[in-house]
Design an enzyme around this catalytic site. Structure first.
Site, PDB file in Angstrom:
ATOM      1  N   GLY B  54       0.813  -1.208   0.000  1.00  0.00           N
ATOM      2  CA  GLY B  54       0.000   0.000   0.000  1.00  0.00           C
ATOM      3  C   GLY B  54       0.848   1.260   0.000  1.00  0.00           C
ATOM      4  N   ILE B  79       0.882  -3.667  10.428  1.00  0.00           N
ATOM      5  CA  ILE B  79       2.108  -3.132   9.841  1.00  0.00           C
ATOM      6  C   ILE B  79       2.033  -1.603   9.826  1.00  0.00           C
ATOM      7  CG2 ILE B  79       3.646  -3.193   7.813  1.00  0.00           C
ATOM      8  CD1 ILE B  79       3.233  -5.979   9.079  1.00  0.00           C
ATOM      9  N   ASN B 107      -1.435  -0.385  -5.207  1.00  0.00           N
ATOM     10  CA  ASN B 107      -2.379  -0.209  -4.108  1.00  0.00           C
ATOM     11  C   ASN B 107      -2.122   1.146  -3.463  1.00  0.00           C
ATOM     12  OD1 ASN B 107      -3.148  -0.387  -1.133  1.00  0.00           O
ATOM     13  ND2 ASN B 107      -4.128  -2.217  -1.941  1.00  0.00           N
ATOM     14  N   CYS B 137      -7.761  -0.506   5.057  1.00  0.00           N
ATOM     15  CA  CYS B 137      -6.670  -0.880   5.951  1.00  0.00           C
ATOM     16  C   CYS B 137      -7.084  -0.590   7.390  1.00  0.00           C
ATOM     17  CB  CYS B 137      -5.385  -0.119   5.630  1.00  0.00           C
ATOM     18  SG  CYS B 137      -4.087  -0.513   6.821  1.00  0.00           S
ATOM     19  N   LYS B 172     -10.753  -1.713  -2.939  1.00  0.00           N
ATOM     20  CA  LYS B 172     -10.608  -2.840  -2.000  1.00  0.00           C
ATOM     21  C   LYS B 172     -11.493  -2.606  -0.787  1.00  0.00           C
ATOM     22  CE  LYS B 172      -7.102  -5.825   0.131  1.00  0.00           C
ATOM     23  NZ  LYS B 172      -5.650  -6.075   0.222  1.00  0.00           N
ATOM     24  N   VAL B 198     -12.000  -9.762   0.505  1.00  0.00           N
ATOM     25  CA  VAL B 198     -12.035  -8.788   1.573  1.00  0.00           C
ATOM     26  C   VAL B 198     -10.640  -8.472   2.080  1.00  0.00           C
ATOM     27  CG1 VAL B 198     -14.325  -9.457   2.378  1.00  0.00           C
ATOM     28  CG2 VAL B 198     -12.315 -10.637   3.315  1.00  0.00           C
ATOM     29  N   ASN B 199     -10.474  -7.252   2.590  1.00  0.00           N
ATOM     30  CA  ASN B 199      -9.287  -6.931   3.377  1.00  0.00           C
ATOM     31  C   ASN B 199      -9.400  -7.683   4.712  1.00  0.00           C
ATOM     32  OD1 ASN B 199      -7.001  -5.611   4.519  1.00  0.00           O
ATOM     33  ND2 ASN B 199      -7.407  -3.795   3.292  1.00  0.00           N
ATOM     34  N   GLY B 250      -9.252 -13.989   0.720  1.00  0.00           N
ATOM     35  CA  GLY B 250      -9.453 -14.261   2.138  1.00  0.00           C
ATOM     36  C   GLY B 250      -9.170 -15.721   2.424  1.00  0.00           C
ATOM     37  N   GLY B 251      -7.951 -16.032   2.829  1.00  0.00           N
ATOM     38  CA  GLY B 251      -7.626 -17.381   3.292  1.00  0.00           C
ATOM     39  C   GLY B 251      -7.396 -18.422   2.227  1.00  0.00           C
TER      40      GLY B 251
END
Lengths: 252, 308
Positions: B54, B79, B107, B137, B172, B198-199, B250-251
């Site tokens: 980002g 982060i 991003n 974020c 996003k 998703v974030n 997501g995962g």
């Protein structure tokens, strides 16, 4: 660096909670002392691999000396001969042997270890042998370990234990004076690193630290393992783990 | 290769905002740096694309204290958008990475309207293929998620940024939105070309011995396999509601996981945490998707996209 499955040759306990694992180094990549690898068993959990410094490289094997602290290292300790695990590495910036030795003839190098911080020093001492006069100051909570491994490569060993069960009672900082050396290299818990840095600063002796941090990717991508330095937030995994002590800013 | 065997090779290519991706697997922002770190393990051109760390208008040092915490089947991170700023990105980093992929997604995040607009203007004028607008974020104050929670805020930021964006605009979304489908529709109406979701989920971990939160910011973002079933459901909810393409994430750990997101309506997918568990996993996910398609007689992902 690469990521691949490696086969365990041996994995044995050498002291309470301390294990030594040797794997077959079928790829035989060049490894610098002070570099590390990310290790993960084939179990799904825990998710992330664990960063372990390289203890020794010899005869197409890699050896890791590690302390069992949580689920990741517990899984590693349960591996037996012939089992496979995923290893990514070698990673990071290790010790610069030429930089440590410099132009001096047999400079006096002191390795300061706190607990499992002794892990990277066997391969480092092996790499420094004949190029420097190497001494070791090692501190432990109680019983020392991994000392015999280093005897072949170091000229002098001083030990401190917090409970006084062996050597000098107290912290490792009691058993050396930086002015006796040209370079001091430390690896251990943060309070020890901070103290060694300060002692060397007072004595105006070059000091090199091998830092530890929680990591996710291990390859410099996620910025999860950064530490404060005079050059900004730097990644322990990719910019380190070896840093000039003058660069590292310890949080109060 | 014979003609017969060629005919059996499944076509993984997908079109995303008039860009043809050779496959639908994109490395997620914040998990692949600027793509260079991947090159130790594979060439990023084998991916559909990658999304940069980002970027914000001004450099950010990121958060202090613990930044990572592992949970059951998950990873929490805080982060704090550590990045060199858009100017350094455009002048120093972009020339080094431009050739790595034909879908370079930048991003971009921000803390207020002016920051967002200026950053998007600068980066979208450079040689990137797409902008991924980060309004999700969870780890910086006003650093994005503030805009992704309430529908009117999400609509307002996309409306403000759209005229400044000279490239396709992917927005996003945050799973922490009060009404995710409503946010998605509003963002579409304001001119988003596609959506990614998703974030991370806003989450909490406590150190019971110090009696303090693990993270200095108290909460942090949860990713990894733990969130996959929820992310999959959200991807389907949004894909059903909007007319623009959806990039699901997501995962995702395997090709089968990625296929699930396609079946839930995603045009493409992003993979983040799994790439940190095993750095060469993304090409393996692509191979697994191809194997699955071949085994099931699927020649093009369109055949299964959104079938659920």
């Amino acid at each position: 660096m690469t990521t691949d499955l490696y086969t365990v040759i041996s994995n044995k306990q050498v002291a309470p909670s301390i294990f030594s694992m040797t794997v077959k180094d079928h790829l035989n990549l060049p490894v610098q002392p002070g570099q590390f690898h990310m290790l993960k068993t084939l179990a799904a959990e825990p998710l992330l691999p664990r960063p372990l410094s390289i203890n020794d490289v010899e005869n197409e094997t890699l050896t890791f000396l590690y302390e069992v602290k949580g689920d990741g290292t517990k899984n590693l300790a349960a591996l037996t001969t012939g089992q496979q695990l995923r290893i990514t590495g070698p990673l990071g910036q290790g010790f610069n042997i030429d930089g440590i030795v410099g132009n001096a003839r047999l400079p006096k190098v002191l390795l300061v270890a706190g607990g499992i911080g002794i892990a990277p020093f066997k391969y480092l001492a092996r790499s420094l042998a004949k190029k420097a006069t190497v001494s070791l100051a090692a501190g432990f909570r109680s019983n020392p370990y991994a000392i015999d491994d280093l005897k072949e490569f170091v000229d002098d060993i001083k030990i401190a234990t917090e409970d006084g069960s062996y050597g000098v009672e107290g912290r490792v900082t009691l058993v050396f004076n930086p002015v006796d050396f040209d370079v001091v290299i430390a690896c251990g818990p943060t309070p020890m690193m901070r103290a060694v840095k300060e002692m060397c600063k007072q004595a105006k002796v070059k000091c090199i630290l091998s830092m530890e941090a929680r990591m996710a990717c291990g390859i410099g991508a996620c910025l999860g393992c950064t530490i404060r330095t005079t050059k900004g937030m730097l990644r322990v995994c990719a910019d380190g783990p070896v840093f000039d002590a003058n660069e590292v800013i310890f949080n109060d | 290769m014979t003609k017969e065997s060629l005919a059996q090779v499944p076509d993984l290519s997908v079109d995303l905002c008039k860009i043809t991706l050779k496959n639908p697997v994109i490395a997620a922002s914040g998990t692949c740096g600027f793509g260079l770190e991947l090159m130790h393990f594979y060439h990023p051109s084998v991916l559909g694309g990658f999304s940069t760390k980002g970027l914000t208008l001004y450099p950010r040092p990121g958060n202090h204290g613990i930044r990572l915490h592992e949970t059951r089947a998950g990873l929490m991170n805080s982060i704090g958008l550590q990045n060199p700023g858009t100017e350094v990105f455009v002048k120093e980093i972009l020339p080094k990475i431009r050739g790595l992929t034909n879908c370079l997604i930048a991003n971009v995040g921000g803390s207020d309207f002016d920051d967002y607009i200026e950053a998007v203007e600068m980066v979208s004028a450079a040689d990137v293929d797409m902008i991924e607008l980060n309004i999700s974020c969870p780890n910086v104050k006003c650093g994005g998620m503030a805009f992704g929670i309430r529908t009117q805020d999400a609509a307002a930021i996309v409306k403000a940024v759209r005229p400044a964006c000279k490239k396709p605009l992917m927005v996003k979304l945050s799973p922490n939105a009060h009404d995710l489908v409503e946010v998605a529709l509003a963002v579409q109406d304001e001119g988003a070309d596609c959506l990614s979701l998703v974030n991370t989920f806003s989450a909490l971990a406590i150190d019971v011995y110090t009696r303090k939160p693990v993270f200095n910011n108290v909460t942090a973002g949860l990713s990894g396999p733990a969130i996959k079933p929820i992310a999959l459901r959200m991807t389907r909810d949004v894909a059903k509601a909007v007319q623009i393409p959806v990039v699901g994430m997501g995962g995702i750990e395997t090709g089968i996981d990625a296929i699930e997101f396609i079946m839930a309506g995603a045009t493409a997918v992003q993979v983040g945490t799994a790439g940190m568990v095993q750095p060469d996993i993304l090409p393996k996910i692509i191979d697994e998707m191809a194997q699955f398609m071949a085994s099931q007689g699927i020649s093009n992902l369109k055949e299964i996209q959104g079938i659920i």
